[in-house]
Design a protein around this motif. Structure first.
Motif, PDB file in Angstrom:
ATOM      1  N   GLN A 176      -7.370  -7.170  -5.696  1.00  0.00           N
ATOM      2  CA  GLN A 176      -7.363  -6.949  -4.455  1.00  0.00           C
ATOM      3  C   GLN A 176      -8.338  -8.154  -3.913  1.00  0.00           C
ATOM      4  N   LEU A 177      -9.200  -8.582  -4.045  1.00  0.00           N
ATOM      5  CA  LEU A 177     -10.205  -9.407  -3.609  1.00  0.00           C
ATOM      6  C   LEU A 177      -9.457 -10.954  -3.724  1.00  0.00           C
ATOM      7  N   ARG A 178      -8.654 -11.059  -4.607  1.00  0.00           N
ATOM      8  CA  ARG A 178      -7.768 -12.347  -4.583  1.00  0.00           C
ATOM      9  C   ARG A 178      -6.639 -12.587  -3.884  1.00  0.00           C
ATOM     10  N   GLY A 179      -6.009 -11.264  -3.466  1.00  0.00           N
ATOM     11  CA  GLY A 179      -5.126 -11.140  -2.436  1.00  0.00           C
ATOM     12  C   GLY A 179      -3.797 -11.194  -3.492  1.00  0.00           C
ATOM     13  N   GLU A 180      -3.839 -10.725  -4.670  1.00  0.00           N
ATOM     14  CA  GLU A 180      -2.732 -10.714  -5.746  1.00  0.00           C
ATOM     15  C   GLU A 180      -2.089  -9.305  -5.879  1.00  0.00           C
ATOM     16  N   GLY A 181      -2.295  -8.306  -5.050  1.00  0.00           N
ATOM     17  CA  GLY A 181      -1.796  -7.036  -5.169  1.00  0.00           C
ATOM     18  C   GLY A 181      -0.508  -6.786  -4.787  1.00  0.00           C
ATOM     19  N   GLU A 182       0.317  -7.907  -4.400  1.00  0.00           N
ATOM     20  CA  GLU A 182       1.862  -7.739  -4.133  1.00  0.00           C
ATOM     21  C   GLU A 182       1.948  -6.615  -2.838  1.00  0.00           C
ATOM     22  N   ILE A 189      -3.728  18.165  -2.811  1.00  0.00           N
ATOM     23  CA  ILE A 189      -2.452  17.873  -3.180  1.00  0.00           C
ATOM     24  C   ILE A 189      -2.216  16.326  -2.902  1.00  0.00           C
ATOM     25  N   LYS A 190      -2.722  15.920  -1.508  1.00  0.00           N
ATOM     26  CA  LYS A 190      -2.449  14.634  -0.909  1.00  0.00           C
ATOM     27  C   LYS A 190      -3.162  13.509  -1.600  1.00  0.00           C
ATOM     28  N   VAL A 191      -4.335  13.904  -2.420  1.00  0.00           N
ATOM     29  CA  VAL A 191      -4.855  12.925  -3.221  1.00  0.00           C
ATOM     30  C   VAL A 191      -3.801  12.490  -4.278  1.00  0.00           C
ATOM     31  N   ALA A 192      -3.487  13.558  -4.985  1.00  0.00           N
ATOM     32  CA  ALA A 192      -2.323  13.387  -6.112  1.00  0.00           C
ATOM     33  C   ALA A 192      -1.103  12.431  -5.519  1.00  0.00           C
ATOM     34  N   GLU A 193      -0.445  12.687  -4.536  1.00  0.00           N
ATOM     35  CA  GLU A 193       0.505  12.192  -3.893  1.00  0.00           C
ATOM     36  C   GLU A 193       0.283  11.008  -3.729  1.00  0.00           C
ATOM     37  N   LYS A 194      -0.789  10.372  -3.121  1.00  0.00           N
ATOM     38  CA  LYS A 194      -1.319   8.971  -2.812  1.00  0.00           C
ATOM     39  C   LYS A 194      -1.440   8.168  -4.277  1.00  0.00           C
ATOM     40  N   ALA A 195      -1.958   8.996  -5.361  1.00  0.00           N
ATOM     41  CA  ALA A 195      -2.069   8.221  -6.670  1.00  0.00           C
ATOM     42  C   ALA A 195      -0.671   7.802  -7.066  1.00  0.00           C
ATOM     43  N   PHE A 196       0.437   8.580  -7.212  1.00  0.00           N
ATOM     44  CA  PHE A 196       1.520   8.557  -7.765  1.00  0.00           C
ATOM     45  C   PHE A 196       2.294   7.511  -6.891  1.00  0.00           C
ATOM     46  N   ARG A 197       2.209   7.569  -5.432  1.00  0.00           N
ATOM     47  CA  ARG A 197       2.612   6.507  -4.651  1.00  0.00           C
ATOM     48  C   ARG A 197       2.303   5.351  -4.869  1.00  0.00           C
ATOM     49  N   ASN A 198       0.949   5.225  -4.896  1.00  0.00           N
ATOM     50  CA  ASN A 198       0.245   3.737  -5.441  1.00  0.00           C
ATOM     51  C   ASN A 198       0.742   3.196  -6.685  1.00  0.00           C
ATOM     52  N   GLY A 199       0.832   4.153  -7.861  1.00  0.00           N
ATOM     53  CA  GLY A 199       1.122   3.733  -9.018  1.00  0.00           C
ATOM     54  C   GLY A 199       2.641   3.211  -9.049  1.00  0.00           C
ATOM     55  N   SER A 200       3.349   3.890  -8.199  1.00  0.00           N
ATOM     56  CA  SER A 200       4.871   3.151  -8.289  1.00  0.00           C
ATOM     57  C   SER A 200       4.886   1.666  -7.914  1.00  0.00           C
ATOM     58  N   LEU A 201       3.891   1.335  -7.309  1.00  0.00           N
ATOM     59  CA  LEU A 201       3.891  -0.018  -6.643  1.00  0.00           C
ATOM     60  C   LEU A 201       3.088  -1.019  -7.671  1.00  0.00           C
ATOM     61  N   ASN A 202       2.536  -0.424  -8.934  1.00  0.00           N
ATOM     62  CA  ASN A 202       1.843  -1.235  -9.829  1.00  0.00           C
ATOM     63  C   ASN A 202       2.485  -1.275 -11.266  1.00  0.00           C
TER      64      ASN A 202
END
Length: 376
Positions: A341-347, A152-165
């Protein structure tokens, strides 16, 4: 052999874009990559492109420009984008070309991925891929002590990260309880633990490393690009029975070859993109890619090691679960995110620290994997 640099990246937002064809989403991504690299379509010597449901990729030249460049269509299941990139990598690595593009796009119907299978396998519903993924992670959880809580926590992380993208499809974070209480589809996987067929486009422009500074002051270097297929005895999509003597996944072969090619090890990886067709896939692929031992995922995920701020950030853009999976573009989306990510542009989703080495992995039916390693 010639070293290969990435000088331009582009992406069309993933999800559902009504009124825009899959091809036009690929064209958008290609134009973004050209702009990023500071080159024109006419400067490119070749293209490799893929699409499973939105027409032949090479037909995009009618809108990009009829320059006569070599354009080869690629079809390799969900690993189509990664295979297009590997083909482009080899075209430059061999010395045959100086500069070119890998591009992918798709526009799938709603629902779940499925195939036409007239035999017993299809008639019993196993050609609906949720069944396969449920069986595979169920066995893995039993063998290595991975808990439902971790799944469950894997999916929770996915949606949390998606909300930042801003380019993701699923921009609304979902709580632990929302995921846990969503409908069970193929035990132990629930509705919100699967990715969905989607739309989108992505493109990567590469050139000989010796030319890279001509286009950008901060090139990235593609140190490895590998594709491997399954061995007899590995349990993959469409496998109709488990062999007595089990073999390792094609991901294991691809990752070992990529590490050797790049001259690095799993301990050198700072940020990773792993195929997460569903939450269980991310867990299994962590070990198959050498990033941990079987069973170690439980502690890593529970302690936040794979979070954006963790020791090994995985799927910082939300992965397939938050972005969906347009087959032709998915593997290239992963590479796009590693470059960001390697460019440091992930905000808001930028992983902290001095990131130097990124890793991407895509898996496709009926059992093949593509792996890339990128450095700055």
């Amino acid at each position: 052999m010639t070293d290969v640099a990435i000088i331009g990246i582009g992406i069309h937002p993933f999800g559902r874009t009504e009124g825009v064809s899959g091809q036009d989403q690929g064209i958008y991504a290609a134009r973004e990559a050209l702009k990023d690299a500071g080159v024109d379509w006419s400067d490119l010597e070749f293209a490799y492109g893929g699409s499973a449901a939105a027409g032949a990729a090479d037909s995009m030249v009618s809108k990009m420009g009829l320059t006569g460049l070599q354009f080869i269509n690629v079809a390799n299941g969900c690993a189509t984008g990664g295979s297009a990139l590997q083909s482009a990598y080899m075209a430059i690595k061999s010395g045959a070309f100086d500069i070119g593009i890998a591009v992918g796009f798709d526009k799938h119907e709603r629902g779940a991925f499925r195939v036409d299978s007239p035999d017993w396998y299809g008639k019993t519903g196993l050609a609906l891929t949720t069944q396969f993924f449920g069986m595979k992670i169920q066995k893995y959880m039993s063998d290595y002590g991975v808990s439902d809580d971790t799944l469950i926590k894997v999916a929770e992380k996915a949606f949390r990260n998606g909300s930042l993208n801003p380019k993701a499809w699923r921009k609304q974070p979902l709580s632990y309880d929302e995921i846990k209480n969503s409908p069970m589809l193929s035990h132990p996987l629930r509705k919100y633990q699967f990715c969905s067929p989607a739309e989108g486009g992505a493109a990567i422009i590469m050139c000989k490393a010796s030319m890279a500074k001509k286009y950008t002051s901060t090139p990235l270097y593609l140190k490895a690009a590998v594709v491997r297929t399954r061995r007899y005895g590995s349990f993959e999509v469409f496998t109709k029975g488990q062999a007595i003597d089990q073999a390792e996944s094609p991901t294991v072969d691809a990752s070992k070859a990529a590490y050797e090619m790049a001259g690095v090890g799993p301990e050198d990886i700072d940020v990773a993109q792993l195929q997460d067709t569903e939450a269980g896939a991310e867990i299994m692929h962590m070990s198959e890619n050498g990033l941990c031992k079987d069973g170690d995922q439980e502690e890593m995920i529970q302690t936040g090691a794979t979070e954006i701020t963790g020791k090994l950030p995985i799927n910082t853009d939300g992965g397939c679960i938050a972005n969906g999976e347009p087959i032709g573009a998915s593997g290239l989306r992963q590479v796009h995110e590693i470059c960001i990510q390697l460019r440091g542009e992930g905000e808001k989703r930028q992983a902290p620290g001095d990131l130097r080495t990124g890793y991407s992995h895509v898996y496709g039916a009926p059992g093949l994997s593509a792996v890339t390693i990128i450095q700055r």
